[in-house]
Design a protein around this motif. Structure first.
Motif, mmCIF file in Angstrom:
data_model
loop_
_atom_site.group_PDB
_atom_site.id
_atom_site.type_symbol
_atom_site.label_atom_id
_atom_site.label_comp_id
_atom_site.label_asym_id
_atom_site.label_seq_id
_atom_site.Cartn_x
_atom_site.Cartn_y
_atom_site.Cartn_z
ATOM 1 N N GLY A 159 -1.901 14.439 1.526
ATOM 2 C CA GLY A 159 -0.656 13.707 1.318
ATOM 3 C C GLY A 159 -0.932 12.388 0.626
ATOM 4 N N LYS A 160 0.129 11.678 0.305
ATOM 5 C CA LYS A 160 0.017 10.394 -0.390
ATOM 6 C C LYS A 160 0.866 9.359 0.336
ATOM 7 N N LEU A 161 0.210 8.289 0.754
ATOM 8 C CA LEU A 161 0.852 7.143 1.386
ATOM 9 C C LEU A 161 0.722 5.947 0.460
ATOM 10 N N VAL A 162 1.789 5.182 0.321
ATOM 11 C CA VAL A 162 1.728 3.945 -0.461
ATOM 12 C C VAL A 162 2.263 2.809 0.392
ATOM 13 N N TYR A 163 1.530 1.699 0.399
ATOM 14 C CA TYR A 163 1.887 0.494 1.146
ATOM 15 C C TYR A 163 2.139 -0.619 0.141
ATOM 16 N N SER A 164 3.338 -1.192 0.188
ATOM 17 C CA SER A 164 3.701 -2.211 -0.794
ATOM 18 C C SER A 164 2.920 -3.497 -0.636
ATOM 19 N N GLY A 165 2.477 -3.815 0.613
ATOM 20 C CA GLY A 165 2.021 -5.171 0.869
ATOM 21 C C GLY A 165 3.203 -6.115 0.710
ATOM 22 N N ASP A 166 2.947 -7.387 0.539
ATOM 23 C CA ASP A 166 4.009 -8.364 0.303
ATOM 24 C C ASP A 166 4.152 -8.560 -1.201
#
Length: 258
Positions: A159-166
């Motif tokens: 799967g693919k997870l993306v975290y924007s951060g700030d």
């Protein structure tokens, strides 16, 4: 791939809560993604700190890394006791330099790598990302746009997870998030806060718009101002996204499949 929310508040937690921190478990790895106030105690309800393989910090604001100082003492103590063989791998931005140098100086606790030093590669849209391979997981980092230099992060495995951060909206983040199964995105304010947040953060509606543009499957909001009701933020994001939106809940696990 599993994501456990350890903390979701910013820049201070609600009573009994914690600031930004997420435990990623996949492919035999345990990776701590951000380590804000209160997250170490939360993490140890799920795994012992000795089971961590790496820590990744999106940027060096206190609500994203302050518990590294507690983790430092835990690791150093375990090494003295002979229950941990070596330092913990730590990946952080190289600025502010004083903060970087402080953390990098804890050599008994951390093997510190500046994210800027990771290999560069081209990603969708022609942007440059930094790449990190940990066993079967591939992490990619693109620059965020925020008061401090930092990164948005993608993780690909099952799967693919993306975290924007700030960050505010960037073309790099849209490209990075394209097709993500789970998009963990900051929603630091209401739509009415857009002018105040415009140089540093996303409103809930802007998070929804970005998720729609990137074609993500699930949108998980985080980084909440503690005085706001996350349900209101979810409503504003959902109106812009048109798909599945949830508010991150501390202690909840979110599973991604391929």
């Amino acid at each position: 791939m599993e994501l456990v929310v350890l903390g979701c508040w910013a820049p201070y937690p609600r009573a009994g809560g914690a600031c930004s921190g997420y435990l990623l478990r996949a492919g035999g790895l345990n990776v701590l993604l951000d380590s804000g106030n209160g997250t170490l105690s939360r993490m140890m309800s799920f795994i012992d700190f000795r089971s961590l393989d790496a820590v990744i910090i999106s940027h060096l604001h206190h609500d994203h890394y302050l518990d590294l100082f507690s983790l430092r003492h835990a690791v150093e103590g375990a090494r003295r006791a002979g229950t941990l063989a070596g330092p913990l791998r730590l990946f952080i931005p190289p600025v502010p330099e004083t903060d970087f140098e402080t953390l990098a100086g804890y050599k008994k606790a951390f093997e510190t790598t500046p994210i800027e030093s990771l290999p560069a590669e081209k990603v969708a849209g022609g942007f440059t990302a930094r790449r990190l391979d940990l066993k079967r997981l591939v992490f990619r980092f693109v620059p965020a746009r925020h008061a401090l230099p930092g990164y948005s992060v993608s993780v690909e495995g099952d799967g693919k997870l993306v975290y924007s951060g700030d960050t505010v909206r960037t073309e790099e983040l849209v490209a990075l998030a394209s097709g993500a199964g789970l998009f963990l995105c900051e929603a630091s304010g209401l739509n009415s806060d857009a002018e105040y947040l415009k140089d540093n953060h996303l409103t809930a509606g802007q998070a929804g718009e970005l998720a729609r543009e990137a074609g993500v499957r699930r949108l998980l909001l985080t980084h909440f101002w503690p005085e706001y009701d996350p349900a209101v933020l979810v409503g504003q994001a959902a109106a812009a996204f048109g798909g599945r939106v949830e508010a991150a809940v501390e202690g909840n696990m979110y599973r991604l499949d391929g």
